[in-house]
Design a protein around this motif. Structure first.
Motif, PDB file in Angstrom:
ATOM      1  N   ASP A 101       0.822  -1.207   0.000  1.00  0.00           N
ATOM      2  CA  ASP A 101       0.000   0.000   0.000  1.00  0.00           C
ATOM      3  C   ASP A 101       0.860   1.262   0.000  1.00  0.00           C
ATOM      4  O   ASP A 101       0.435   2.307  -0.491  1.00  0.00           O
ATOM      5  N   ILE A 102       2.064   1.196   0.584  1.00  0.00           N
ATOM      6  CA  ILE A 102       2.939   2.368   0.732  1.00  0.00           C
ATOM      7  C   ILE A 102       4.319   2.044   0.181  1.00  0.00           C
ATOM      8  O   ILE A 102       4.855   0.960   0.421  1.00  0.00           O
ATOM      9  N   GLN A 103       4.893   2.985  -0.576  1.00  0.00           N
ATOM     10  CA  GLN A 103       6.245   2.839  -1.124  1.00  0.00           C
ATOM     11  C   GLN A 103       7.161   3.875  -0.480  1.00  0.00           C
ATOM     12  O   GLN A 103       6.846   5.063  -0.459  1.00  0.00           O
ATOM     13  N   GLU A 104       8.287   3.430   0.055  1.00  0.00           N
ATOM     14  CA  GLU A 104       9.263   4.318   0.682  1.00  0.00           C
ATOM     15  C   GLU A 104      10.642   4.054   0.078  1.00  0.00           C
ATOM     16  O   GLU A 104      10.869   3.013  -0.544  1.00  0.00           O
ATOM     17  N   GLU A 105      11.569   5.011   0.281  1.00  0.00           N
ATOM     18  CA  GLU A 105      12.957   4.846  -0.148  1.00  0.00           C
ATOM     19  C   GLU A 105      13.896   5.244   0.987  1.00  0.00           C
ATOM     20  O   GLU A 105      13.569   6.107   1.808  1.00  0.00           O
ATOM     21  N   ALA A 106      15.043   4.592   1.028  1.00  0.00           N
ATOM     22  CA  ALA A 106      16.068   4.904   2.030  1.00  0.00           C
ATOM     23  C   ALA A 106      17.433   4.778   1.376  1.00  0.00           C
ATOM     24  O   ALA A 106      17.603   4.029   0.403  1.00  0.00           O
ATOM     25  N   ARG A 107      18.408   5.521   1.901  1.00  0.00           N
ATOM     26  CA  ARG A 107      19.783   5.467   1.393  1.00  0.00           C
ATOM     27  C   ARG A 107      20.741   5.252   2.555  1.00  0.00           C
ATOM     28  O   ARG A 107      20.512   5.743   3.662  1.00  0.00           O
ATOM     29  N   ALA A 108      21.828   4.528   2.271  1.00  0.00           N
ATOM     30  CA  ALA A 108      22.812   4.254   3.323  1.00  0.00           C
ATOM     31  C   ALA A 108      24.169   4.012   2.695  1.00  0.00           C
ATOM     32  O   ALA A 108      24.271   3.465   1.588  1.00  0.00           O
ATOM     33  N   ASP A 127      24.599   2.190   9.591  1.00  0.00           N
ATOM     34  CA  ASP A 127      23.320   1.633  10.022  1.00  0.00           C
ATOM     35  C   ASP A 127      22.199   2.456   9.398  1.00  0.00           C
ATOM     36  O   ASP A 127      22.362   3.657   9.140  1.00  0.00           O
ATOM     37  N   VAL A 128      21.045   1.826   9.195  1.00  0.00           N
ATOM     38  CA  VAL A 128      19.938   2.530   8.558  1.00  0.00           C
ATOM     39  C   VAL A 128      18.620   2.050   9.159  1.00  0.00           C
ATOM     40  O   VAL A 128      18.493   0.893   9.579  1.00  0.00           O
ATOM     41  N   LYS A 129      17.666   2.941   9.197  1.00  0.00           N
ATOM     42  CA  LYS A 129      16.321   2.612   9.673  1.00  0.00           C
ATOM     43  C   LYS A 129      15.384   2.550   8.472  1.00  0.00           C
ATOM     44  O   LYS A 129      15.259   3.527   7.733  1.00  0.00           O
ATOM     45  N   LEU A 130      14.730   1.408   8.289  1.00  0.00           N
ATOM     46  CA  LEU A 130      13.742   1.233   7.230  1.00  0.00           C
ATOM     47  C   LEU A 130      12.371   1.484   7.856  1.00  0.00           C
ATOM     48  O   LEU A 130      11.900   0.714   8.686  1.00  0.00           O
ATOM     49  N   THR A 131      11.728   2.575   7.437  1.00  0.00           N
ATOM     50  CA  THR A 131      10.542   3.063   8.116  1.00  0.00           C
ATOM     51  C   THR A 131       9.288   2.273   7.752  1.00  0.00           C
ATOM     52  O   THR A 131       9.004   2.045   6.571  1.00  0.00           O
ATOM     53  N   CYS A 132       8.557   1.884   8.794  1.00  0.00           N
ATOM     54  CA  CYS A 132       7.255   1.226   8.631  1.00  0.00           C
ATOM     55  C   CYS A 132       6.419   1.618   9.851  1.00  0.00           C
ATOM     56  O   CYS A 132       6.534   1.005  10.914  1.00  0.00           O
ATOM     57  N   VAL A 133       5.606   2.668   9.701  1.00  0.00           N
ATOM     58  CA  VAL A 133       4.908   3.264  10.839  1.00  0.00           C
ATOM     59  C   VAL A 133       3.418   3.362  10.553  1.00  0.00           C
ATOM     60  O   VAL A 133       3.003   3.800   9.473  1.00  0.00           O
ATOM     61  N   HIS A 134       2.617   2.960  11.527  1.00  0.00           N
ATOM     62  CA  HIS A 134       1.166   3.129  11.450  1.00  0.00           C
ATOM     63  C   HIS A 134       0.831   4.549  11.900  1.00  0.00           C
ATOM     64  O   HIS A 134       1.184   4.961  13.002  1.00  0.00           O
ATOM     65  N   ASP A 161       1.118  -2.368   5.194  1.00  0.00           N
ATOM     66  CA  ASP A 161       1.878  -3.023   4.112  1.00  0.00           C
ATOM     67  C   ASP A 161       2.743  -1.966   3.441  1.00  0.00           C
ATOM     68  O   ASP A 161       2.239  -1.095   2.731  1.00  0.00           O
ATOM     69  N   VAL A 162       4.053  -2.023   3.695  1.00  0.00           N
ATOM     70  CA  VAL A 162       4.982  -1.003   3.209  1.00  0.00           C
ATOM     71  C   VAL A 162       6.153  -1.681   2.514  1.00  0.00           C
ATOM     72  O   VAL A 162       6.686  -2.677   3.014  1.00  0.00           O
TER      73      VAL A 162
END
Length: 302
Positions: free
Chosen positions: A19-26, A31-38, A126-127
């Protein structure tokens, strides 16, 4: 419905779309945080939840880490992420199901899918987080050709190591900053034991009265260009993310100018010190102790 197996949950979740698309860079090694928040303002009972992180690799879905209702802690299926992927049970009660990934490697450049369900397998979240990984290339080193007969072509070699992702390599005519024809160069990019890229580029050009070329390694993800000139006796200057090397063509003249400036500064400092001493020191000798004069008193007059 109670699930005890991550594999069974994986089977039930196959075919679902995020349902949600996100991007992250590292950067590699960070270390990196992959976001999945209600986003709703609510708390969660972990005994009522299934939390699942997975990746798709070689057309096969693999588990990164998970939390199943009734289990006391998060588990790991993929040995690649054991001790590197972590969920916070405390954060999950507040609706934050983000994944903390430690010591990022080039192999972590994946699409990570976060799935959260209740005990009735009703989807809560669902991310998909796409992780982009990068590493800085080393400063290019350009080897210049030794003296060769005038009728022979010149060969320059440029090397740079330990970068990510795949680089772009350019050779530049430094006299007008134009790009040289790619047909004149042969670049080889190889994957080393660390999973990073090494590049070797060879340029062959016809000898001319003035030859001044530069090698540029571009890292598109980091918006970084590393440029080094082939001219001997160079010094480095940095401009933002661009690195340029400029020739020091008159070292003797430079040393003479520096010495003259130093001498001039010495003369100025000495003159200033003499003036200060004359203006501050008393003009007459010491006359012994002097009686102090009473300070005038200020009174109000009616």
């Amino acid at each position: 419905m109670r699930l005890r197996s991550a594999g069974l949950l994986l089977l039930l979740l196959s075919g679902l779309r995020a349902d949600i698309q996100e991007e992250a860079r590292a950067l590699v090694g960070s270390d990196v945080k992959l976001t999945c928040v209600h986003t709703g303002e609510m708390t969660f009972d972990l005994s009522e939840l299934f939390v699942y992180w997975q990746i798709s690799e070689n057309e096969k879905t693999e588990t990164v880490t998970y939390y199943l209702s009734g289990n006391s802690s998060a588990g790991h299926d993929n040995n690649q992420y054991k001790d590197r992927a972590q969920l916070s049970l405390d954060s999950m009660t507040r609706g934050d199901f983000s994944l903390r990934l430690y010591n990022v490697t080039p192999q972590d450049e994946q699409k990570f899918n976060c799935l959260v369900f209740n005990r009735n397998l009703e989807k809560i979240l669902d991310v998909v987080v796409t992780l982009h990984v990068a590493a800085n290339y080393s400063m290019p080193v350009v080897s210049t050709p030794s003296d060769a007969p005038e009728d022979e072509e010149l060969t320059f070699t440029c090397t740079s190591t330990d970068g990510y992702p795949w680089p772009n390599v350019y050779w530049i005519n430094r006299t007008d900053n134009s790009l040289l024809d790619k047909a004149l160069q042969n670049s080889t990019v190889s994957l080393n034991a660390r999973g990073l890229y090494d590049v070797v580029s060879v340029l062959r050009i016809r000898r001319t009265p003035v030859v001044n070329v530069g090698c540029c390694i571009e890292n598109v993800l980091l918006h970084q260009n590393l440029t080094v000139a082939s001219h001997p006796g160079t010094v480095e200057t940095f401009k933002g993310n661009d690195t340029e090397v400029l020739p020091d063509t008159h070292p003797d003249r430079t040393r003479a100018v520096v010495a003259a400036i130093a001498l001039l500064l010495t003369v100025v400092v000495a003159a200033a010190a003499g003036w200060w001493c004359r203006s501050r020191c008393p003009g007459r000798g010491y006359a012994g102790a002097q009686a102090s004069r009473p300070e005038p008193e200020f009174t109000d007059h009616v």
